[in-house]
Design a protein around this motif. Structure first.
Motif, PDB file in Angstrom:
ATOM      1  N   LEU A  31      -1.826  -8.216  -5.523  1.00 18.32           N
ATOM      2  CA  LEU A  31      -0.442  -8.695  -5.606  1.00 18.32           C
ATOM      3  C   LEU A  31      -0.155  -9.754  -4.549  1.00 18.32           C
ATOM      4  N   LEU A  32      -0.718  -9.626  -3.366  1.00 23.21           N
ATOM      5  CA  LEU A  32      -0.523 -10.657  -2.348  1.00 23.21           C
ATOM      6  C   LEU A  32      -1.064 -11.995  -2.828  1.00 23.21           C
ATOM      7  N   GLU A  33      -2.164 -11.969  -3.540  1.00 22.43           N
ATOM      8  CA  GLU A  33      -2.712 -13.202  -4.109  1.00 22.43           C
ATOM      9  C   GLU A  33      -1.792 -13.751  -5.198  1.00 22.43           C
ATOM     10  N   ARG A  68      -5.988   6.020  -2.339  1.00 18.76           N
ATOM     11  CA  ARG A  68      -5.964   5.104  -1.201  1.00 18.76           C
ATOM     12  C   ARG A  68      -6.674   3.798  -1.518  1.00 18.76           C
ATOM     13  N   ALA A  69      -7.862   3.896  -2.103  1.00 18.45           N
ATOM     14  CA  ALA A  69      -8.637   2.691  -2.421  1.00 18.45           C
ATOM     15  C   ALA A  69      -7.924   1.856  -3.486  1.00 18.45           C
ATOM     16  N   ALA A  70      -7.361   2.525  -4.508  1.00 22.51           N
ATOM     17  CA  ALA A  70      -6.667   1.815  -5.581  1.00 22.51           C
ATOM     18  C   ALA A  70      -5.413   1.128  -5.054  1.00 22.51           C
ATOM     19  N   ALA A  71      -4.691   1.788  -4.125  1.00 22.45           N
ATOM     20  CA  ALA A  71      -3.478   1.199  -3.555  1.00 22.45           C
ATOM     21  C   ALA A  71      -3.810  -0.049  -2.736  1.00 22.45           C
ATOM     22  N   LYS A  72      -4.898   0.009  -1.970  1.00 24.19           N
ATOM     23  CA  LYS A  72      -5.304  -1.157  -1.183  1.00 24.19           C
ATOM     24  C   LYS A  72      -5.742  -2.306  -2.087  1.00 24.19           C
ATOM     25  N   ARG A  73      -6.486  -1.955  -3.131  1.00 19.82           N
ATOM     26  CA  ARG A  73      -6.954  -2.986  -4.055  1.00 19.82           C
ATOM     27  C   ARG A  73      -5.775  -3.658  -4.748  1.00 19.82           C
ATOM     28  N   VAL A  95       9.778  -8.140  -5.256  1.00 20.00           N
ATOM     29  CA  VAL A  95       9.409  -8.086  -6.668  1.00 20.00           C
ATOM     30  C   VAL A  95       7.994  -7.535  -6.825  1.00 20.00           C
ATOM     31  N   ALA A  96       7.079  -7.961  -5.959  1.00 18.24           N
ATOM     32  CA  ALA A  96       5.697  -7.481  -6.036  1.00 18.24           C
ATOM     33  C   ALA A  96       5.624  -5.968  -5.858  1.00 18.24           C
ATOM     34  N   MET A  97       6.465  -5.425  -4.982  1.00 19.27           N
ATOM     35  CA  MET A  97       6.467  -3.971  -4.757  1.00 19.27           C
ATOM     36  C   MET A  97       6.856  -3.213  -6.017  1.00 19.27           C
ATOM     37  N   SER A  98       7.656  -3.855  -6.862  1.00 19.25           N
ATOM     38  CA  SER A  98       8.055  -3.197  -8.110  1.00 19.25           C
ATOM     39  C   SER A  98       7.001  -3.338  -9.195  1.00 19.25           C
ATOM     40  N   LEU A  99       5.938  -4.117  -8.904  1.00 19.43           N
ATOM     41  CA  LEU A  99       4.899  -4.360  -9.905  1.00 19.43           C
ATOM     42  C   LEU A  99       3.611  -3.596  -9.615  1.00 19.43           C
ATOM     43  N   VAL A 100       3.636  -2.742  -8.618  1.00 22.03           N
ATOM     44  CA  VAL A 100       2.416  -2.055  -8.195  1.00 22.03           C
ATOM     45  C   VAL A 100       1.775  -1.298  -9.356  1.00 22.03           C
ATOM     46  N   THR A 101       2.582  -0.665 -10.185  1.00 21.29           N
ATOM     47  CA  THR A 101       2.045   0.116 -11.309  1.00 21.29           C
ATOM     48  C   THR A 101       2.095  -0.637 -12.634  1.00 21.29           C
ATOM     49  N   VAL A 140       0.842  -1.202   0.000  1.00 18.66           N
ATOM     50  CA  VAL A 140       0.000   0.000   0.000  1.00 18.66           C
ATOM     51  C   VAL A 140       0.875   1.250   0.000  1.00 18.66           C
ATOM     52  N   MET A 141       1.947   1.235   0.783  1.00 20.08           N
ATOM     53  CA  MET A 141       2.854   2.382   0.841  1.00 20.08           C
ATOM     54  C   MET A 141       3.423   2.702  -0.535  1.00 20.08           C
ATOM     55  N   VAL A 142       3.886   1.663  -1.243  1.00 20.48           N
ATOM     56  CA  VAL A 142       4.438   1.898  -2.578  1.00 20.48           C
ATOM     57  C   VAL A 142       3.366   2.443  -3.518  1.00 20.48           C
ATOM     58  N   GLY A 143       2.151   1.905  -3.418  1.00 22.80           N
ATOM     59  CA  GLY A 143       1.069   2.396  -4.249  1.00 22.80           C
ATOM     60  C   GLY A 143       0.786   3.865  -4.022  1.00 22.80           C
ATOM     61  N   ARG A 144       0.796   4.278  -2.764  1.00 24.07           N
ATOM     62  CA  ARG A 144       0.553   5.693  -2.453  1.00 24.07           C
ATOM     63  C   ARG A 144       1.695   6.563  -2.955  1.00 24.07           C
ATOM     64  N   LEU A 145       2.941   6.050  -2.808  1.00 22.69           N
ATOM     65  CA  LEU A 145       4.093   6.811  -3.321  1.00 22.69           C
ATOM     66  C   LEU A 145       4.051   6.946  -4.846  1.00 22.69           C
ATOM     67  N   ARG A 146       3.456   5.954  -5.498  1.00 20.70           N
ATOM     68  CA  ARG A 146       3.330   6.004  -6.960  1.00 20.70           C
ATOM     69  C   ARG A 146       2.031   6.682  -7.401  1.00 20.70           C
TER      70      ARG A 146
END
Length: 307
Positions: A118-120, A108-113, A145-151, A98-104
């Motif tokens: 990605l966890l799945e 908030r809702a999109a980052a959580k989603r 690796v998942a953190m680099s795939l947020v976007t 979520v943190m990486v999503g917000r930084l990118r």
């Protein structure tokens, strides 16, 4: 369409030349493997392509953008996972994502989603709400690796992604990389594990002292260092001596009671070889077929240890 194009890239640090005239292309949606000994220049090339270092000469494009004049546009299209997991141990896996999503700049809702998705994808749903400091090395690597795939970047650089992982975790990472490529991502992989490149890469480049010494598919590179070989172990020294006289130049190596013979690896040729031994009265006790590996390629074409 090429996701990465490199022409004449050179880089030096002081008097030490790290890269010399590197040329390569990586088609979109493929896995490209970069191999070489420690200090060959692999990580330097990745850093140039990721806009972290500027080349001294040459030109490189990633996702259609020049890595020097359009560095910001390149960064929007790529992700880079280095040799060591860059995760916050005091947060959960979910919180890291979520943190990486917000930084990118995701809402908030999109980052959580996206974090949940990605966890799945990396099979960490059960561990997602646990602190990362409790994760195994393989779990941390997958999260990294998942953190680099947020976007969902179209080009992904993986710099030795399985360093330090146990065999099971390495297999899990291989599966993840294959899934990324199957989904259309372009993967630029550096690795110290030759089997990893053999398993994953559509095309491989081998560099040594900053110079490209080989480029091709794994099968093409293996052919360069010789075809398949058959090792014949004989019942006696006399049988081995008779085989040497009969086979002549086809023999590529000698053992105390064995011979290694070049072959195309087909069943017909191996059968013919054994028939020849029967005709001269040489008793073959054991037969072993050896196929060239990337290890053979590496040691034949470079002067160092893989890393």
């Amino acid at each position: 369409m090429d996701a990465i194009r490199v022409h004449g890239i050179e880089k030096s640090y002081g008097k030490q030349r790290v890269l010399t005239g590197i040329d390569l292309t990586v088609p979109a949606g493929t896995v490209f493997g970069l191999l070489g000994p420690n200090g060959a220049g692999k990580t330097t090339l990745v850093r140039i392509l990721a806009t972290l270092v500027q080349p001294d000469a040459g030109r490189a494009e990633v996702a259609g953008h020049d890595v020097v004049s359009a560095a910001f546009s390149v960064r929007e299209k790529i992700s880079l996972t280095g040799q060591y997991a860059a995760v916050d141990e005091l947060q959960t896996g979910y919180e890291n994502l979520v943190m990486v999503g917000r930084l990118r700049r995701l809402g908030r809702a999109a980052a959580k989603r996206r974090a949940t998705e990605l966890l799945e994808r990396i099979d960490l749903v059960d561990a997602g709400r646990k602190l990362v400091k409790t994760y195994s090395g393989g779990m941390r690597r997958r999260l990294d690796v998942a953190m680099s795939l947020v976007t969902e970047p179209p080009v992904i650089f993986l710099d030795e992604p399985t360093t330090g992982l146990d065999p099971r975790s390495r297999q899990q990472m291989w599966t993840f990389v294959r899934e990324l490529a199957d989904a259309g991502s372009t993967i630029f992989l550096t690795t110290q594990y030759l089997e990893e490149a053999d398993q994953l890469a559509d095309r491989i480049m081998l560099i040594d002292h900053g110079v490209a010494v080989a480029d091709g598919t794994a099968a093409e590179l293996k052919v360069r260092v010789g075809g398949e070989r058959v090792e014949l172990e004989f019942a006696s020294l006399a049988d081995r001596a008779a085989a040497v006289l009969d086979l002549g130049a086809a023999v590529t190596a000698f053992g105390e009671l064995s011979l290694t013979v070049s072959t195309d690896g087909t069943a017909a040729e191996v059968r013919e070889l054994l028939d020849r031994m029967d005709k001269i009265g040489a008793t073959v006790a054991k037969v072993a077929i050896h196929r060239p590996t990337l290890d053979d390629v590496f040691f034949a074409l470079t002067g160092g240890n893989p890393r």
